[in-house]
Motif scaffolding. Structure first.
Motif, PDB file in Angstrom:
ATOM      1  N   ALA A  82       0.838  -1.208   0.000  1.00 43.29           N
ATOM      2  CA  ALA A  82       0.000   0.000   0.000  1.00 43.29           C
ATOM      3  C   ALA A  82       0.870   1.254   0.000  1.00 43.29           C
ATOM      4  O   ALA A  82       0.568   2.220  -0.719  1.00 43.29           O
ATOM      5  CB  ALA A  82      -0.925  -0.009   1.217  1.00 43.29           C
ATOM      6  N   ALA A  83       1.952   1.250   0.767  1.00 43.04           N
ATOM      7  CA  ALA A  83       2.850   2.406   0.825  1.00 43.04           C
ATOM      8  C   ALA A  83       3.468   2.683  -0.546  1.00 43.04           C
ATOM      9  O   ALA A  83       3.688   3.843  -0.911  1.00 43.04           O
ATOM     10  CB  ALA A  83       3.944   2.184   1.870  1.00 43.04           C
ATOM     11  N   GLN A  84       3.720   1.615  -1.301  1.00 43.09           N
ATOM     12  CA  GLN A  84       4.309   1.766  -2.636  1.00 43.09           C
ATOM     13  C   GLN A  84       3.249   1.842  -3.735  1.00 43.09           C
ATOM     14  O   GLN A  84       3.590   1.870  -4.921  1.00 43.09           O
ATOM     15  CB  GLN A  84       5.264   0.606  -2.914  1.00 43.09           C
ATOM     16  N   SER A  90       2.039 -11.500  -5.385  1.00 44.74           N
ATOM     17  CA  SER A  90       1.718 -11.281  -6.789  1.00 44.74           C
ATOM     18  C   SER A  90       0.880 -10.019  -6.937  1.00 44.74           C
ATOM     19  O   SER A  90      -0.024  -9.776  -6.140  1.00 44.74           O
ATOM     20  CB  SER A  90       0.948 -12.485  -7.349  1.00 44.74           C
ATOM     21  N   GLY A  91       1.194  -9.254  -7.961  1.00 49.22           N
ATOM     22  CA  GLY A  91       0.420  -8.042  -8.248  1.00 49.22           C
ATOM     23  C   GLY A  91       1.260  -6.945  -8.853  1.00 49.22           C
ATOM     24  O   GLY A  91       0.774  -6.110  -9.607  1.00 49.22           O
ATOM     25  N   GLY A  92       2.545  -6.923  -8.523  1.00 49.32           N
ATOM     26  CA  GLY A  92       3.470  -5.967  -9.109  1.00 49.32           C
ATOM     27  C   GLY A  92       4.286  -6.651 -10.179  1.00 49.32           C
ATOM     28  O   GLY A  92       3.917  -7.717 -10.683  1.00 49.32           O
ATOM     29  N   THR A  93       5.420  -6.049 -10.531  1.00 51.48           N
ATOM     30  CA  THR A  93       6.356  -6.749 -11.407  1.00 51.48           C
ATOM     31  C   THR A  93       7.008  -7.859 -10.595  1.00 51.48           C
ATOM     32  O   THR A  93       6.920  -7.871  -9.362  1.00 51.48           O
ATOM     33  CB  THR A  93       7.459  -5.800 -11.906  1.00 51.48           C
ATOM     34  N   LEU A  99       8.959  -7.090  -2.055  1.00 48.27           N
ATOM     35  CA  LEU A  99       7.958  -7.046  -0.985  1.00 48.27           C
ATOM     36  C   LEU A  99       8.058  -8.285  -0.093  1.00 48.27           C
ATOM     37  O   LEU A  99       7.996  -8.170   1.135  1.00 48.27           O
ATOM     38  CB  LEU A  99       6.549  -6.925  -1.574  1.00 48.27           C
ATOM     39  N   ALA A 100       8.219  -9.454  -0.704  1.00 47.29           N
ATOM     40  CA  ALA A 100       8.340 -10.690   0.081  1.00 47.29           C
ATOM     41  C   ALA A 100       9.599 -10.646   0.944  1.00 47.29           C
ATOM     42  O   ALA A 100       9.544 -10.952   2.141  1.00 47.29           O
ATOM     43  CB  ALA A 100       8.374 -11.904  -0.849  1.00 47.29           C
ATOM     44  N   GLU A 101      10.712 -10.254   0.349  1.00 46.65           N
ATOM     45  CA  GLU A 101      11.978 -10.229   1.095  1.00 46.65           C
ATOM     46  C   GLU A 101      11.954  -9.186   2.212  1.00 46.65           C
ATOM     47  O   GLU A 101      12.466  -9.442   3.304  1.00 46.65           O
ATOM     48  CB  GLU A 101      13.146  -9.977   0.141  1.00 46.65           C
ATOM     49  N   LYS A 102      11.347  -8.032   1.951  1.00 48.91           N
ATOM     50  CA  LYS A 102      11.276  -6.993   2.983  1.00 48.91           C
ATOM     51  C   LYS A 102      10.437  -7.467   4.169  1.00 48.91           C
ATOM     52  O   LYS A 102      10.796  -7.240   5.327  1.00 48.91           O
ATOM     53  CB  LYS A 102      10.704  -5.692   2.408  1.00 48.91           C
ATOM     54  N   ALA A 103       9.330  -8.135   3.886  1.00 47.06           N
ATOM     55  CA  ALA A 103       8.484  -8.659   4.964  1.00 47.06           C
ATOM     56  C   ALA A 103       9.248  -9.698   5.784  1.00 47.06           C
ATOM     57  O   ALA A 103       9.197  -9.672   7.020  1.00 47.06           O
ATOM     58  CB  ALA A 103       7.201  -9.260   4.394  1.00 47.06           C
TER      59      ALA A 103
END
Length: 143
Positions: free
Chosen positions: A29-31, A120-123, A130-134
């Protein structure tokens, strides 16, 4: 008398799975990247799932399949893209649920595979990030 044997396997908890989902949704959401996010347990079963409102419906299955792929062999999904280029591995590309693009990561704790995350949803780069940051934000190992 029948004896039952129980084999114990470390797996991600419901609480940790939901925390990962929320971390991805918050950062997405932030991005301004609407995503679906799925967490599999160590046995490849869906443990947690959510998606942003308005996210394309195909992202649901892709996120789930990315999490499953990452969990199946303990390798990130972006690694599979290169693996299936090998003629000996190419037949795996047609397996149901195998996803060979970034956005899926195995979840390790203490060196042990406990699940998988799929975004899934971005490039494919955005999904992977996003997965790695989480995972990093919650103290999980990133491979």
């Amino acid at each position: 008398m029948t004896t039952r044997h129980h084999v114990s396997q470390a797996t991600i908890t419901c609480e940790a799975a939901n925390s990962l989902v929320q971390a991805v949704l918050k950062e997405g959401a932030a991005q301004k990247i609407p995503v679906s996010v799925a967490i599999m347990d160590a046995g490849g079963h869906l443990q947690a799932f959510a998606r942003h409102d308005g996210t394309a419906f195909l992202t649901v299955e892709i996120a789930i399949d990315k999490a499953w792929t990452a969990c199946s062999f303990g390798q990130p999904t972006h690694v599979w893209n290169q693996l299936v280029q090998n003629p000996h591995m190419a037949p795996l590309a047609s397996r149901p649920h195998l996803v060979a693009v970034g956005g899926g990561c195995p979840i390790f704790a203490g060196g042990q595979l406990i699940g998988g995350i799929g975004v899934s949803g971005g490039t494919y780069e955005q999904d992977r990030a996003l997965a790695e940051k989480a995972l990093n934000s919650l103290g999980f190992e990133v491979t």
